[in-house]
Design a protein around this motif. Structure first.
Motif, PDB file in Angstrom:
ATOM      1  N   TYR A 139      -5.272 -10.198  -9.076  1.00 40.77           N
ATOM      2  CA  TYR A 139      -5.132  -8.757  -8.887  1.00 40.77           C
ATOM      3  C   TYR A 139      -4.145  -8.202  -9.910  1.00 40.77           C
ATOM      4  CZ  TYR A 139      -1.329 -10.599  -5.987  1.00 40.77           C
ATOM      5  OH  TYR A 139      -0.245 -11.326  -5.531  1.00 40.77           O
ATOM      6  N   VAL A 140      -4.467  -7.001 -10.381  1.00 43.45           N
ATOM      7  CA  VAL A 140      -3.564  -6.288 -11.267  1.00 43.45           C
ATOM      8  C   VAL A 140      -2.940  -5.175 -10.430  1.00 43.45           C
ATOM      9  CG1 VAL A 140      -3.438  -4.756 -13.270  1.00 43.45           C
ATOM     10  CG2 VAL A 140      -4.899  -6.734 -13.333  1.00 43.45           C
ATOM     11  N   GLY A 141      -1.634  -5.023 -10.508  1.00 43.64           N
ATOM     12  CA  GLY A 141      -0.964  -3.972  -9.754  1.00 43.64           C
ATOM     13  C   GLY A 141      -0.421  -2.928 -10.713  1.00 43.64           C
ATOM     14  N   ILE A 142      -0.737  -1.653 -10.449  1.00 47.30           N
ATOM     15  CA  ILE A 142      -0.153  -0.579 -11.266  1.00 47.30           C
ATOM     16  C   ILE A 142       0.620   0.355 -10.335  1.00 47.30           C
ATOM     17  CG2 ILE A 142      -1.834  -0.722 -13.157  1.00 47.30           C
ATOM     18  CD1 ILE A 142      -3.262   1.747 -11.956  1.00 47.30           C
ATOM     19  N   GLY A 143       1.685   0.948 -10.859  1.00 48.74           N
ATOM     20  CA  GLY A 143       2.507   1.845 -10.053  1.00 48.74           C
ATOM     21  C   GLY A 143       3.868   1.225  -9.801  1.00 48.74           C
ATOM     22  N   ALA A 144       4.796   2.073  -9.307  1.00 52.33           N
ATOM     23  CA  ALA A 144       6.178   1.624  -9.085  1.00 52.33           C
ATOM     24  C   ALA A 144       6.216   0.407  -8.166  1.00 52.33           C
ATOM     25  CB  ALA A 144       6.975   2.776  -8.475  1.00 52.33           C
ATOM     26  N   LEU A 167      -7.792  -4.484  -8.046  1.00 52.60           N
ATOM     27  CA  LEU A 167      -6.771  -3.592  -8.601  1.00 52.60           C
ATOM     28  C   LEU A 167      -5.978  -2.974  -7.457  1.00 52.60           C
ATOM     29  CD1 LEU A 167      -5.597  -1.929 -11.061  1.00 52.60           C
ATOM     30  CD2 LEU A 167      -7.356  -0.230 -10.551  1.00 52.60           C
ATOM     31  N   TYR A 168      -4.649  -3.061  -7.528  1.00 54.28           N
ATOM     32  CA  TYR A 168      -3.800  -2.402  -6.533  1.00 54.28           C
ATOM     33  C   TYR A 168      -3.068  -1.239  -7.203  1.00 54.28           C
ATOM     34  CZ  TYR A 168      -0.161  -1.263  -3.260  1.00 54.28           C
ATOM     35  OH  TYR A 168       0.658  -0.559  -2.414  1.00 54.28           O
ATOM     36  N   VAL A 169      -3.074  -0.083  -6.544  1.00 53.96           N
ATOM     37  CA  VAL A 169      -2.423   1.116  -7.094  1.00 53.96           C
ATOM     38  C   VAL A 169      -1.366   1.572  -6.085  1.00 53.96           C
ATOM     39  CG1 VAL A 169      -2.806   3.462  -7.947  1.00 53.96           C
ATOM     40  CG2 VAL A 169      -4.665   1.780  -8.091  1.00 53.96           C
ATOM     41  N   HIS A 170      -0.103   1.646  -6.521  1.00 55.10           N
ATOM     42  CA  HIS A 170       0.951   2.018  -5.569  1.00 55.10           C
ATOM     43  C   HIS A 170       1.408   3.458  -5.761  1.00 55.10           C
ATOM     44  CE1 HIS A 170       3.893   1.011  -2.545  1.00 55.10           C
ATOM     45  NE2 HIS A 170       4.783   1.737  -3.239  1.00 55.10           N
TER      46      HIS A 170
END
Ligand SMILES: C[S@@+](CC[C@H](N)C(=O)[O-])C[C@H]1O[C@@H](n2cnc3c(N)ncnc32)[C@H](O)[C@@H]1O
Ligand code: SF4
Length: 410
Positions: free
Chosen positions: A265-270, A14-17
């Protein structure tokens, strides 16, 4: 039309930006924005969790092996916000027992209490953006910290209880000499981190440095800086396992290794990117979210589906280049059966390209592993050219080129 079959899906990260920084650095092309007003911490954490909830049907039943909270400067957020974020993610997903949770931190944002709070919130790896210990170089890079702040950041991280710390360094800095660059590596080693990322400063389009390039060392000097750095790191037990990544035993970045091995990978955030494989349809889908932080926040409030910037399916023809672009960055390459496990198709379709690259001395098989030779590693673009689909290819990726280094640099 060739189809994919997954007997088992690849690991999932998981990637969080978090897209804000105190000040925009003149060399940086990440989706990062100067923080002008108060940080909308609560709204943004709510938006991230709404974003993840909307993603859940695509990843039901899968375990998260790593989380990377990157930016921007995630360490600008409070420990309380980080705690809300991580416990919210934990409530929605299943964590693997050995999950790695990394947060990026800028040495100009360190306060002991806050970092102790980050550790208590469940972050177990820190990636500190040191860049250099030389005050003149830091000033030329527009950094908000000096060399002493950088050194203190590592000791504060240790005091806060972090036993897994990465230090980001760059070389080829404005007016930097070979001796300056080696001194940076020496100072980083003296702090005994677990991992060091050693990047060549690149001039990225749409940055201030691209418009007004600073004076930088010539190509030969940069080559020497890189080789001297690699040799000194090796002497101190830091093994190069990827082009820019060096680790002590057992401290490779789980998260980035998953990117490089073409994991999901799932990316959340702008502006965050995802790559997710689906067992039923055999598709691998890339997705990206709206880039601008305020538009992202507005969309999350009105309808989480509106956060999606776009989707694209990886075509059969693009499979090899997509995979090799990442996996051949790893010094040890990859075990050959992993290609089929992570792409859903047989590597045999690219046998001709593999033989051509091997004959040119760019690729070699060693036991069950396929890896770049020394020459292939130094001239990776020549090696990747062997796997480029034909010009006549009708693949659907024209509208979207993803970055070679997916989302983070550490
Ligand atoms: C998103 S930044 C992370 C941390 C934090 N924002 C900071 O700068 O301290 C990730 C890393 O990418 C590297 N980086 C950023 N821009 C770069 C460039 N143009 N060339 C080489 N490395 C770069 C830096 O080492 C930086 O620490
Ligand atoms: S390098 Fe890091 S601190 Fe500087 S603008 Fe980019 S993300 Fe922000």
């Amino acid at each position: 039309m060739q189809s994919r079959t997954f007997t088992e899906l690849p690991p999932l990260s998981l990637y969080v930006h978090l897209p804000w920084c105190v000040k925009k650095c003149p060399y940086c092309d990440f989706n990062s924005h100067e923080q002008k007003n108060e940080l909308p911490e609560d709204d943004y954490v709510n938006a991230l969790l709404a974003d993840l909830s909307a993603e859940m049907p695509r990843i039901w039943g899968r375990t998260i092996t790593s989380i990377f909270i990157g930016g921007g400067t995630p360490s600008l957020f409070s420990a309380v916000a980080m705690e809300t974020l991580i416990s919210g993610i934990r409530a929605l997903t299943a964590f693997s027992p050995s999950i790695e949770v990394t947060m990026e931190a800028n040495p100009g944002t360190f306060e002991q209490e806050k970092f102790t709070g980050f550790r208590q919130a469940g972050i177990n790896r820190l990636s500190i953006g040191v860049q250099s210990f030389n005050d003149k170089a830091l000033n030329a890079l527009g950094r908000i910290h000096n060399g002493d702040d950088a050194a203190n950041a590592v000791s504060m991280a240790r005091t806060a209880g972090f036993d897994n710390v990465n230090v980001d360094l760059m070389f080829g800095l404005p007016d930097q000499t070979e001796a300056d660059s080696l001194d940076d590596v020496q100072q980083a080693l003296a702090l005994a981190p677990d991992h060091i990322s050693f990047y060549e400063l690149t001039m990225e389009p749409n940055t201030l440095f691209a418009k007004r390039p600073p004076t930088r060392p010539d190509a030969d000097t940069q080559w020497a800086m890189q080789n001297n750095g690699i040799a000194l790191l090796a002497e101190h037990g830091f093994h190069r396992y990827e082009i820019s990544a060096f680790s002590t035993n057992g401290r490779r970045s789980t998260h980035n290794v998953n990117y490089w091995l073409f994991g999901d990978y799932v990316g959340i955030g702008a502006g965050a990117h995802s790559k997710v494989s689906f067992a039923n349809s055999g598709d691998i889908i890339r997705r990206w979210k709206i880039k601008h932080p305020q538009r992202y926040l507005d969309a999350a409030k009105s309808d989480p589906d509106k956060i999606i910037g776009g989707d694209t399916t990886i075509s059969f023809e693009d499979t090899a280049i997509e995979f090799f672009m990442n996996a051949l960055r790893l010094v040890d390459g990859f075990p050959i059966p992993l290609f089929q496990q992570h792409t859903g198709v047989s590597i045999d379709h690219w046998q001709g390209a593999i033989e051509a690259a091997s004959q040119r001395g760019l690729l070699r098989q060693s036991g069950f592993e396929l890896k770049a030779t020394r020459e292939g590693f130094d001239f990776l673009n020549d090696l990747l050219d062997c796997f480029m689909p034909e010009q006549s290819d009708t693949s659907d990726t024209d509208s979207f080129r993803y970055p070679v280094i997916p989302l983070t640099r550490d």
